[in-house]
Design an enzyme around this catalytic site. Structure first.
Site, PDB file in Angstrom:
ATOM      1  N   HIS A 125       0.835  -1.206   0.000  1.00 13.34           N
ATOM      2  CA  HIS A 125       0.000   0.000   0.000  1.00 13.34           C
ATOM      3  C   HIS A 125       0.874   1.262   0.000  1.00 13.34           C
ATOM      4  O   HIS A 125       1.841   1.326   0.762  1.00 13.34           O
ATOM      5  CB  HIS A 125      -0.853   0.065   1.256  1.00 13.34           C
ATOM      6  CG  HIS A 125      -2.020  -0.858   1.285  1.00 13.34           C
ATOM      7  ND1 HIS A 125      -1.909  -2.224   1.333  1.00 13.34           N
ATOM      8  CD2 HIS A 125      -3.356  -0.592   1.267  1.00 13.34           C
ATOM      9  CE1 HIS A 125      -3.116  -2.757   1.361  1.00 13.34           C
ATOM     10  NE2 HIS A 125      -4.020  -1.796   1.321  1.00 13.34           N
ATOM     11  N   ASN A 158       8.160  -4.077   2.866  1.00 13.39           N
ATOM     12  CA  ASN A 158       6.725  -3.856   3.080  1.00 13.39           C
ATOM     13  C   ASN A 158       6.263  -4.270   4.467  1.00 13.39           C
ATOM     14  O   ASN A 158       5.534  -3.543   5.130  1.00 13.39           O
ATOM     15  CB  ASN A 158       5.943  -4.637   2.019  1.00 13.39           C
ATOM     16  CG  ASN A 158       4.452  -4.385   2.093  1.00 13.39           C
ATOM     17  OD1 ASN A 158       4.020  -3.267   2.336  1.00 13.39           O
ATOM     18  ND2 ASN A 158       3.676  -5.431   1.908  1.00 13.39           N
TER      19      ASN A 158
END
Length: 289
Positions: A125, A158
């Site tokens: 994201h 991430n």
DNA sequence: TTTAATGT
């Protein structure tokens, strides 16, 4: 007496009147659209959305409006170039379940939830699930799962280093400073670097990612980071602090274009970490270690 | 009170 023949000019007049009315409606309509669009953008950004220092074919991009955040989308990179959103302190931060990843039909190129399958990259994201959901609600949370908000990120970045940064931003910085403007995005290799034009499917793989935090106000303060793909994940966060000017040099973007030049020099040219309490949180462990 | 995501 023969009927008076209407001249060509007088026959043209009703047509021109109709055309003028149509143009007027279009002008008013697009004016209203523009005013509304600007109002939404102003609510999701600070001092204007990112602009280009110089226009090139690579710098073509368009702004996608979402619930809770904006995306600067590039049809050339097949990638978001930046996201812009605001965070504010909230009391009860319980959020709903993670929604599924969804294709964004506005991107034209088919980037689907399985586009990264087997590539070794996570769907990372840019506008984060947790913070956006906590501040802007369920609809905004769903929008963060659009594939137009995803970048290919190595798992150790991430799930560890980048996740630690996201956690520190919403759990430590926002309560401390009250409200934050955030801009995040990818850094791509220059044409001459190794790894240039590395893609997962159609999506260009970045070499690094940036995140800019600004405390808006008469005397704005900023803190900015650049994190490369290749990290172990437990590095201290303060190792990656840079100036906004550095990120502009890496991306070609001009952040906060409405900020007066003198203020921009101060905000963007310096690295000023005082007042964030960064040292105290730079080594906090991640949630998934 | 779990905010990252994959692969099974």
């Amino acid at each position: 007496m023969p009927p008076r023949r209407r001249s060509a000019v007088s026959r043209l007049r009703p047509l021109m009147r109709r055309a003028a009315i149509a143009v007027l409606f279009a002008a008013v309509g697009s004016g209203l659209w523009y005013a509304e669009e600007r109002e939404v953008r102003d609510g999701l950004s600070w001092m204007g959305v990112p602009d280009w220092q110089r226009l090139t074919p690579l710098s073509l991009h368009r702004v996608l409006r979402n619930d809770g955040y904006l995306v600067g989308w590039s049809d050339v990179r097949v990638s978001p170039l930046w996201v812009s959103y605001r965070l504010a302190a909230v009391g009860d931060a319980r959020i709903g379940e993670r929604p599924g990843f969804r294709r964004d039909w506005r991107t034209l190129w088919p980037v689907t939830p399985d586009s990264y399958l087997g590539s070794g990259y996570d769907r990372g994201h840019l506008a984060p699930n947790y913070a956006i959901a906590a501040v802007h609600g369920r609809g905004a949370q769903r929008d963060t799962f659009l594939m137009s908000n995803m970048v290919p990120q190595r798992p150790s970045l991430n799930r560890r280093l980048w996740q630690r940064l996201e956690e520190v931003v919403i759990d430590r910085f926002v309560p401390r400073v009250g409200a934050l403007q955030v801009i995040a995005g990818p850094v791509f290799a220059s044409r001459f670097q190794q790894g240039a034009l590395h893609r997962v499917g159609l999506v260009e793989v970045p070499v690094a990612f940036y995140k800019i935090l600004v405390v808006p106000g008469a005397r704005p303060r900023a803190l900015a980071f650049v994190m490369p793909q290749a990290v172990s994940g437990d590095e201290p966060l303060d190792r990656f602090v840079v100036s906004i000017d550095r990120i502009e040099a890496l991306t070609g973007l001009d952040f906060f274009p409405h900020l007066p030049a003198a203020a921009a020099d101060v905000l963007e040219g310096r690295v000023e970490t005082d007042g964030w309490g960064l040292e105290a949180v730079a080594r906090l462990p991640g949630r998934f270690d």
